[in-house]
Design a protein around this motif. Structure first.
Motif, PDB file in Angstrom:
ATOM      1  N   MET A   1     113.518 -25.908 -19.754  1.00  0.00           N
ATOM      2  CA  MET A   1     113.019 -24.540 -19.582  1.00  0.00           C
ATOM      3  C   MET A   1     114.172 -23.609 -19.197  1.00  0.00           C
ATOM      4  O   MET A   1     115.052 -23.983 -18.421  1.00  0.00           O
ATOM      5  CB  MET A   1     111.922 -24.512 -18.526  1.00  0.00           C
ATOM      6  N   SER A   2     114.157 -22.398 -19.733  1.00  0.00           N
ATOM      7  CA  SER A   2     115.237 -21.441 -19.435  1.00  0.00           C
ATOM      8  C   SER A   2     115.071 -20.831 -18.050  1.00  0.00           C
ATOM      9  O   SER A   2     116.033 -20.312 -17.481  1.00  0.00           O
ATOM     10  CB  SER A   2     115.287 -20.341 -20.501  1.00  0.00           C
ATOM     11  N   VAL A   3     113.870 -20.881 -17.503  1.00  0.00           N
ATOM     12  CA  VAL A   3     113.592 -20.335 -16.173  1.00  0.00           C
ATOM     13  C   VAL A   3     113.882 -21.428 -15.125  1.00  0.00           C
ATOM     14  O   VAL A   3     113.430 -22.562 -15.290  1.00  0.00           O
ATOM     15  CB  VAL A   3     112.124 -19.870 -16.076  1.00  0.00           C
ATOM     16  N   GLY A   4     114.630 -21.092 -14.076  1.00  0.00           N
ATOM     17  CA  GLY A   4     114.850 -22.006 -12.952  1.00  0.00           C
ATOM     18  C   GLY A   4     113.681 -21.875 -11.981  1.00  0.00           C
ATOM     19  O   GLY A   4     113.242 -20.764 -11.697  1.00  0.00           O
ATOM     20  N   MET A   5     113.160 -22.999 -11.494  1.00  0.00           N
ATOM     21  CA  MET A   5     111.944 -22.941 -10.670  1.00  0.00           C
ATOM     22  C   MET A   5     112.062 -23.716  -9.372  1.00  0.00           C
ATOM     23  O   MET A   5     112.696 -24.761  -9.307  1.00  0.00           O
ATOM     24  CB  MET A   5     110.757 -23.513 -11.451  1.00  0.00           C
ATOM     25  N   SER A   6     111.423 -23.178  -8.346  1.00  0.00           N
ATOM     26  CA  SER A   6     111.192 -23.908  -7.111  1.00  0.00           C
ATOM     27  C   SER A   6     109.829 -23.438  -6.587  1.00  0.00           C
ATOM     28  O   SER A   6     109.093 -22.759  -7.310  1.00  0.00           O
ATOM     29  CB  SER A   6     112.304 -23.668  -6.094  1.00  0.00           C
ATOM     30  N   ALA A   7     109.512 -23.796  -5.349  1.00  0.00           N
ATOM     31  CA  ALA A   7     108.217 -23.396  -4.806  1.00  0.00           C
ATOM     32  C   ALA A   7     108.231 -23.498  -3.292  1.00  0.00           C
ATOM     33  O   ALA A   7     109.117 -24.136  -2.699  1.00  0.00           O
ATOM     34  CB  ALA A   7     107.093 -24.267  -5.374  1.00  0.00           C
ATOM     35  N   ALA A   8     107.252 -22.846  -2.694  1.00  0.00           N
ATOM     36  CA  ALA A   8     106.981 -22.981  -1.261  1.00  0.00           C
ATOM     37  C   ALA A   8     105.481 -23.186  -1.114  1.00  0.00           C
ATOM     38  O   ALA A   8     104.709 -22.828  -2.012  1.00  0.00           O
ATOM     39  CB  ALA A   8     107.433 -21.728  -0.513  1.00  0.00           C
ATOM     40  N   GLY A   9     105.081 -23.765   0.017  1.00  0.00           N
ATOM     41  CA  GLY A   9     103.658 -23.981   0.257  1.00  0.00           C
ATOM     42  C   GLY A   9     103.286 -25.448   0.130  1.00  0.00           C
ATOM     43  O   GLY A   9     104.138 -26.332   0.068  1.00  0.00           O
ATOM     44  N   ALA A  10     101.997 -25.725   0.093  1.00  0.00           N
ATOM     45  CA  ALA A  10     101.525 -27.108   0.049  1.00  0.00           C
ATOM     46  C   ALA A  10     101.848 -27.771  -1.292  1.00  0.00           C
ATOM     47  O   ALA A  10     102.048 -28.979  -1.357  1.00  0.00           O
ATOM     48  CB  ALA A  10     100.017 -27.151   0.299  1.00  0.00           C
TER      49      ALA A  10
ATOM     50  N   CYS B   1     103.434 -20.997  -3.700  1.00  0.00           N
ATOM     51  CA  CYS B   1     104.223 -19.812  -4.073  1.00  0.00           C
ATOM     52  C   CYS B   1     105.274 -20.324  -5.041  1.00  0.00           C
ATOM     53  O   CYS B   1     106.283 -20.897  -4.632  1.00  0.00           O
ATOM     54  CB  CYS B   1     104.874 -19.188  -2.842  1.00  0.00           C
ATOM     55  N   LEU B   2     104.992 -20.165  -6.328  1.00  0.00           N
ATOM     56  CA  LEU B   2     105.945 -20.604  -7.351  1.00  0.00           C
ATOM     57  C   LEU B   2     107.072 -19.579  -7.428  1.00  0.00           C
ATOM     58  O   LEU B   2     106.826 -18.375  -7.420  1.00  0.00           O
ATOM     59  CB  LEU B   2     105.224 -20.720  -8.692  1.00  0.00           C
ATOM     60  N   ILE B   3     108.301 -20.067  -7.454  1.00  0.00           N
ATOM     61  CA  ILE B   3     109.481 -19.203  -7.525  1.00  0.00           C
ATOM     62  C   ILE B   3     110.121 -19.398  -8.888  1.00  0.00           C
ATOM     63  O   ILE B   3     110.550 -20.497  -9.221  1.00  0.00           O
ATOM     64  CB  ILE B   3     110.485 -19.571  -6.409  1.00  0.00           C
TER      65      ILE B   3
ATOM     66  N   THR C   1     104.838 -16.229  -7.807  1.00  0.00           N
ATOM     67  CA  THR C   1     103.392 -16.199  -8.047  1.00  0.00           C
ATOM     68  C   THR C   1     102.711 -17.015  -6.972  1.00  0.00           C
ATOM     69  O   THR C   1     103.020 -18.178  -6.754  1.00  0.00           O
ATOM     70  CB  THR C   1     102.980 -16.728  -9.444  1.00  0.00           C
ATOM     71  N   LEU C   2     101.786 -16.356  -6.303  1.00  0.00           N
ATOM     72  CA  LEU C   2     100.974 -16.988  -5.263  1.00  0.00           C
ATOM     73  C   LEU C   2      99.675 -17.447  -5.904  1.00  0.00           C
ATOM     74  O   LEU C   2      99.021 -16.673  -6.611  1.00  0.00           O
ATOM     75  CB  LEU C   2     100.689 -15.983  -4.151  1.00  0.00           C
ATOM     76  N   ARG C   3      99.337 -18.705  -5.657  1.00  0.00           N
ATOM     77  CA  ARG C   3      98.174 -19.301  -6.321  1.00  0.00           C
ATOM     78  C   ARG C   3      97.378 -20.186  -5.365  1.00  0.00           C
ATOM     79  O   ARG C   3      97.936 -20.787  -4.455  1.00  0.00           O
ATOM     80  CB  ARG C   3      98.642 -20.238  -7.444  1.00  0.00           C
ATOM     81  N   VAL C   4      96.101 -20.321  -5.655  1.00  0.00           N
ATOM     82  CA  VAL C   4      95.259 -21.366  -5.046  1.00  0.00           C
ATOM     83  C   VAL C   4      95.179 -22.467  -6.097  1.00  0.00           C
ATOM     84  O   VAL C   4      94.926 -22.200  -7.273  1.00  0.00           O
ATOM     85  CB  VAL C   4      93.859 -20.828  -4.709  1.00  0.00           C
ATOM     86  N   VAL C   5      95.410 -23.700  -5.691  1.00  0.00           N
ATOM     87  CA  VAL C   5      95.615 -24.800  -6.623  1.00  0.00           C
ATOM     88  C   VAL C   5      94.461 -25.800  -6.625  1.00  0.00           C
ATOM     89  O   VAL C   5      94.094 -26.357  -7.649  1.00  0.00           O
ATOM     90  CB  VAL C   5      96.942 -25.511  -6.262  1.00  0.00           C
TER      91      VAL C   5
END
Ligand code: MD3
Ligand code: FE
Length: 203
Positions: free
Chosen positions: A48-57, A103-105, A195-199
């Motif tokens: 993927m061209s987008v670099g990703m990380s996250a915060a949260g559960a 919180c997807l980064i 992006t903040l989400r409920v999963v």
């Protein structure tokens, strides 16, 4: 505050002031130090061209086994906590929603883009998604509930916040391109989207 709507997307232009944007980026630097950005592989083996990380559960991850929400960074460390300043945006704009669990980064360099897709693997589509844009502007494409629906593109700029709720929650969307180097928020350029989400499903 100027609010535009399109197919139920609520767009808050300049929701965050420049100082608030800088403070948010500082908080995200600490998150990314603990949970570095990854260029995931799609299930079809494409980087993927987008670099990703996250915060949260939970964080969204992808590899050849498929994409899913995982409770740890690929390195095995737990995802960092969602910064309070980020949670405050959710509280302000969608106060009746459940607490965000991810919180997807997304980090976009000069050539990064995201194809048209629908976010349809979360467990509770009654819950909104809130997107925060920081750094360089992006041409954001938004459509309707079917891939065939007409789309239009809008410019998302640093400090803009988009709420996807109700009818727009499963709408198709993507990022066509970044206008690299137009914002001075990030020293080396680029764009961050949160992006903040409920999963998880409702209990
Ligand atoms: C509409 N991110 O991470 S944010 C994604 O700019 C994603 O990084 C884009 O699409 C970005 O999945 C767009 C706006 C957005 C995010 C999630 C949505 C729009 C959405 C979920 C449902 C409907
Ligand atoms: Fe999406």
């Amino acid at each position: 505050m100027q609010t535009l709507t399109h197919h139920g997307f609520r767009i808050y232009k300049s929701y965050l002031s420049p100082p608030a944007q800088r403070a948010m980026v500082d908080g995200l630097r600490a998150v990314i130090r603990a949970a570095p950005l990854s260029h995931y592989e799609t299930p079809w083996g494409k980087r993927m061209s987008v670099g990703m990380s996250a915060a949260g559960a939970f964080g969204w991850v992808s590899d050849r086994a498929g994409y899913r929400y995982a409770d740890k960074h690929p390195s095995g460390v737990p995802w960092p906590k969602i910064p309070d300043a980020v949670l405050a945006v959710w509280q302000d704009l969608v106060p009746d929603a459940r607490a965000p669990e991810c919180c997807l980064i997304n980090f976009y360099g000069s050539a990064a883009k995201m194809g048209l897709h629908s976010d349809d693997t979360e467990g509770d589509f009654t819950q909104p998604v809130v997107s925060i844009s920081l750094g360089d502007p992006a041409t954001f494409r938004m459509g309707g509930p079917s891939r065939k629906d007409p789309t239009r593109s809008i410019l998302l700029e640093s400090g803009d916040v988009v709420v996807m709720a109700g009818d727009s929650r499963l709408a198709y969307h993507g990022v066509d391109r970044i206008r690299f180097g137009r914002s001075d928020l990030l020293q080396k350029g680029g764009r961050i989207n949160l992006t903040l989400r409920v999963v998880t499903p409702p209990d």
